[in-house]
Write an enzyme that holds these catalytic residues in place. Structure first.
Site, PDB file in Angstrom:
ATOM      1  N   TYR A 152       0.856  -1.214   0.000  1.00 18.58           N
ATOM      2  CA  TYR A 152      -0.115   0.021  -0.225  1.00 18.58           C
ATOM      3  C   TYR A 152       0.866   1.357   0.082  1.00 18.58           C
ATOM      4  CZ  TYR A 152      -3.297   3.526   1.498  1.00 18.58           C
ATOM      5  OH  TYR A 152      -4.058   4.716   1.544  1.00 18.58           O
ATOM      6  N   LYS A 156       1.244   4.350  -2.872  1.00 16.95           N
ATOM      7  CA  LYS A 156       0.867   5.607  -2.567  1.00 16.95           C
ATOM      8  C   LYS A 156       2.076   6.586  -3.006  1.00 16.95           C
ATOM      9  CE  LYS A 156      -3.394   5.351  -1.843  1.00 16.95           C
ATOM     10  NZ  LYS A 156      -4.316   5.792  -2.861  1.00 16.95           N
TER      11      LYS A 156
END
Length: 257
Positions: A152, A156
């Protein structure tokens, strides 16, 4: 009145931003993962510029979304809001990619390349992107043991770098990244400290505001204030290597100028 396309706008931050922009009199083009999800949009659908449908985990659907948007016309702004948080395993999309990478990184990259260039681009990131450095050797998690939090964070980081790449390559487009904070959504959970209105405010503002403070590009934002992103995201060499790898993974080339 601006026309804004928002990915992942059936609920959460995407829905909140769409509601806010519609309330200001703008035309919002909504996006749902599937036809079944369009019912969740409710009364906002009647005030929207339309609803496009497609699953961001599927490359064919991503191409279809781009076609649907282009058929409606040029957008004034696009908010790349949709994303997933932790996944219990790498998973595999129809194209064989890790699900987190496909949805959070490959889809916004492809949509950026395939949709007619808008005046403004806004990419939803996270403060956790600062833990995503060192991802380019194994973008697709084919060699490493799966780490959902790291995947994750990397995704990002990628979208911040993508936003900065566009600011550098497309000088006529305002391209920025936003950390909305830990927001009380289905993804963030009930214990999150940031309310929906605060969480959506910066991206909605960047999409339409004529405030001189909003008319900038290549910046990283948190709650209407500029912040310093991870150094890797702002490194042109990292950006160029990332874009080259995303082009090879997707078969879609990002226009240089």
């Amino acid at each position: 009145m601006a026309t804004i396309f928002i990915t992942g706008s059936t609920d959460g931050l995407g829905r909140a931003a769409a509601q806010s922009l519609a309330d200001q009199g703008h035309r919002v083009l909504l996006h749902a993962r599937s036809a079944g999800r369009t019912g969740a949009i409710g009364e906002l659908a009647s005030r929207s510029a339309g609803i496009v449908v497609g699953d961001l985990a599927r490359a064919a659907d991503v191409r279809s979304i781009a076609d649907q948007v282009n058929a409606i016309g040029r957008m004034d702004a696009i908010i790349h809001n949709a994303g997933v948080y932790t996944r219990p395993g790498r998973g595999a999309t129809p194209g064989g990619h890790a699900e987190t990478l496909a949805i959070n990184t490959l889809a916004p990259y492809m949509l950026t390349a395939l949709i007619e260039r808008p005046g403004r681009l806004v990419y939803l990131s996270s403060g956790l992107h600062r833990g995503g450095e060192g991802s380019l050797d194994d973008l697709d998690w084919k060699k490493r043991a799966w780490d959902s939090a790291k995947a994750y964070a990397e995704s990002k980081l990628h979208v911040v770098a993508l936003a900065f790449t566009l600011a550098r390559r497309w000088p006529k487009v305002l391209s920025n990244a936003v950390d909305p904070g830990w927001v009380r959504t289905k993804m963030g959970g009930a214990a999150a400290p940031v309310d929906l209105d605060t969480g959506q405010r910066t991206q909605a503002w960047l999409a339409v505001s004529e405030d001189p403070a909003a008319l900038v590009s290549g910046r990283y934002w948190h709650h209407l204030a500029q912040q310093q992103p991870a150094s890797e995201a702002a490194d042109p060499e990292f950006q160029d290597e990332l874009i080259e790898k995303l082009g090879r993974l997707t078969g879609v080339e990002l226009p240089q100028v």
